[in-house]
Design an enzyme around this catalytic site. Structure first.
Site, PDB file in Angstrom:
ATOM      1  N   LYS A 168     -64.132  21.378  36.290  1.00  0.00           N
ATOM      2  CA  LYS A 168     -63.133  20.362  36.658  1.00  0.00           C
ATOM      3  C   LYS A 168     -63.784  19.032  37.055  1.00  0.00           C
ATOM      4  O   LYS A 168     -65.002  18.966  37.293  1.00  0.00           O
ATOM      5  CB  LYS A 168     -62.268  20.911  37.801  1.00  0.00           C
ATOM      6  CG  LYS A 168     -61.462  22.154  37.406  1.00  0.00           C
ATOM      7  CD  LYS A 168     -60.476  22.533  38.506  1.00  0.00           C
ATOM      8  CE  LYS A 168     -59.652  23.750  38.135  1.00  0.00           C
ATOM      9  NZ  LYS A 168     -58.588  24.033  39.133  1.00  0.00           N
ATOM     10  N   GLU A 222     -54.826  29.570  26.203  1.00  0.00           N
ATOM     11  CA  GLU A 222     -55.636  28.480  26.770  1.00  0.00           C
ATOM     12  C   GLU A 222     -56.766  28.067  25.826  1.00  0.00           C
ATOM     13  O   GLU A 222     -57.063  26.875  25.688  1.00  0.00           O
ATOM     14  CB  GLU A 222     -56.189  28.907  28.132  1.00  0.00           C
ATOM     15  CG  GLU A 222     -55.091  29.040  29.189  1.00  0.00           C
ATOM     16  CD  GLU A 222     -55.618  29.438  30.550  1.00  0.00           C
ATOM     17  OE1 GLU A 222     -56.842  29.674  30.696  1.00  0.00           O
ATOM     18  OE2 GLU A 222     -54.806  29.494  31.488  1.00  0.00           O
ATOM     19  N   ASN A 279     -61.186  22.528  43.064  1.00  0.00           N
ATOM     20  CA  ASN A 279     -61.916  23.791  43.226  1.00  0.00           C
ATOM     21  C   ASN A 279     -62.904  24.086  42.099  1.00  0.00           C
ATOM     22  O   ASN A 279     -63.163  25.238  41.775  1.00  0.00           O
ATOM     23  CB  ASN A 279     -60.938  24.947  43.458  1.00  0.00           C
ATOM     24  CG  ASN A 279     -60.035  25.212  42.274  1.00  0.00           C
ATOM     25  OD1 ASN A 279     -60.000  24.430  41.336  1.00  0.00           O
ATOM     26  ND2 ASN A 279     -59.314  26.314  42.311  1.00  0.00           N
ATOM     27  N   TYR A 333     -51.100  23.177  32.168  1.00  0.00           N
ATOM     28  CA  TYR A 333     -50.644  23.873  33.384  1.00  0.00           C
ATOM     29  C   TYR A 333     -49.125  24.039  33.418  1.00  0.00           C
ATOM     30  O   TYR A 333     -48.543  24.188  34.491  1.00  0.00           O
ATOM     31  CB  TYR A 333     -51.108  23.113  34.620  1.00  0.00           C
ATOM     32  CG  TYR A 333     -52.566  23.355  34.984  1.00  0.00           C
ATOM     33  CD1 TYR A 333     -53.003  24.606  35.413  1.00  0.00           C
ATOM     34  CD2 TYR A 333     -53.509  22.333  34.911  1.00  0.00           C
ATOM     35  CE1 TYR A 333     -54.326  24.836  35.757  1.00  0.00           C
ATOM     36  CE2 TYR A 333     -54.841  22.549  35.262  1.00  0.00           C
ATOM     37  CZ  TYR A 333     -55.238  23.808  35.685  1.00  0.00           C
ATOM     38  OH  TYR A 333     -56.550  24.038  36.041  1.00  0.00           O
ATOM     39  N   HIS A 362     -61.899  26.375  36.536  1.00  0.00           N
ATOM     40  CA  HIS A 362     -60.713  27.161  36.184  1.00  0.00           C
ATOM     41  C   HIS A 362     -61.162  28.311  35.311  1.00  0.00           C
ATOM     42  O   HIS A 362     -62.104  28.175  34.534  1.00  0.00           O
ATOM     43  CB  HIS A 362     -59.710  26.295  35.390  1.00  0.00           C
ATOM     44  CG  HIS A 362     -58.644  27.119  34.714  1.00  0.00           C
ATOM     45  ND1 HIS A 362     -57.534  27.570  35.368  1.00  0.00           N
ATOM     46  CD2 HIS A 362     -58.572  27.628  33.442  1.00  0.00           C
ATOM     47  CE1 HIS A 362     -56.801  28.298  34.527  1.00  0.00           C
ATOM     48  NE2 HIS A 362     -57.414  28.344  33.360  1.00  0.00           N
TER      49      HIS A 362
HETATM   50  P1  CMP Z   1     -56.691  26.994  38.588  1.00  0.00           P
HETATM   51  O1  CMP Z   1     -57.429  28.269  38.418  1.00  0.00           O
HETATM   52  O2  CMP Z   1     -57.109  25.856  37.740  1.00  0.00           O
HETATM   53  O3  CMP Z   1     -55.129  27.277  38.332  1.00  0.00           O
HETATM   54  C1  CMP Z   1     -54.107  26.537  38.956  1.00  0.00           C
HETATM   55  C2  CMP Z   1     -54.642  25.601  39.968  1.00  0.00           C
HETATM   56  O4  CMP Z   1     -53.686  25.107  40.889  1.00  0.00           O
HETATM   57  C3  CMP Z   1     -55.647  26.302  40.842  1.00  0.00           C
HETATM   58  O5  CMP Z   1     -56.814  26.554  40.113  1.00  0.00           O
HETATM   59  C4  CMP Z   1     -55.786  25.332  42.002  1.00  0.00           C
HETATM   60  O6  CMP Z   1     -56.748  24.345  41.760  1.00  0.00           O
HETATM   61  C5  CMP Z   1     -54.414  24.695  42.024  1.00  0.00           C
HETATM   62  N1  CMP Z   1     -53.705  25.124  43.217  1.00  0.00           N
HETATM   63  C6  CMP Z   1     -53.306  26.360  43.539  1.00  0.00           C
HETATM   64  N2  CMP Z   1     -52.688  26.349  44.734  1.00  0.00           N
HETATM   65  C7  CMP Z   1     -52.717  25.072  45.172  1.00  0.00           C
HETATM   66  C8  CMP Z   1     -52.249  24.432  46.338  1.00  0.00           C
HETATM   67  N3  CMP Z   1     -51.618  25.120  47.306  1.00  0.00           N
HETATM   68  N4  CMP Z   1     -52.432  23.102  46.454  1.00  0.00           N
HETATM   69  C9  CMP Z   1     -53.060  22.416  45.461  1.00  0.00           C
HETATM   70  N5  CMP Z   1     -53.522  22.984  44.321  1.00  0.00           N
HETATM   71  C10 CMP Z   1     -53.365  24.300  44.197  1.00  0.00           C
END
Ligand code: CMP
Length: 139
Positions: free
Chosen positions: A11, A128, A114, A51, A117
């Protein structure tokens, strides 16, 4: 166990930190093979399409803004039980809960930013991977 493919995204927070190579090295060290890879900067629309399953979530706007804020590396990985293996290597979605040594414990700042993904199931992995790569690009 079976050979699977999964989609990984490095990311924008992680590409900005200069840890693309470290993350790729980790995948390869853990037995995951790169089938296809490219660095892209998603438009807001492309991030929203990727998403779409989260469109009703309160964090959808924040998530798609972040994912279109800078470049990502999208990678199709292949290996034994690749979906679960990648999820183990990434650690929990929230870095505060991610096990020591996982990619999110090492590189993520928050649940939103984070670092990586990973697909969560074979069906979503197929969708995906096809979102970013043509069949002829996977080998
Ligand atoms: P990812 O695995 O990319 O899939 C969905 C993403 O939504 C997840 O990682 C997080 O980065 C994001 N996400 C999930 N919960 C929250 C939250 N409470 N606030 C902000 N982002 C979130």
């Amino acid at each position: 166990m079976a050979i699977q493919r999964t989609l990984s995204i490095i990311k924008p927070d992680a590409t900005a930190k200069g840890v693309i190579g470290a993350i790729l090295a980790r995948f390869e060290a853990e037995g995951l093979r790169v089938c296809a890879m490219k660095k892209i900067h998603m438009s807001r629309e492309v991030a929203e399409g990727f998403y779409a399953v989260h469109a009703a979530r309160p964090f959808f706007g924040e998530l798609t803004e972040f994912m279109s804020s800078g470049p990502c590396v999208v990678i199709a990985l292949e290996g034994e039980d690749a979906i679960a293996a990648n999820r183990r290597i990434m650690g929990a979605t929230n870095p505060a809960e991610a096990a020591e040594g996982t990619l999110r414990a090492l590189y993520a700042d928050s649940i939103g930013e984070n670092a990586v993904h990973g697909s969560d199931a074979p069906e979503t992995a197929a969708v995906e991977i096809a979102y970013f790569f043509a069949g002829t690009e996977l080998h």
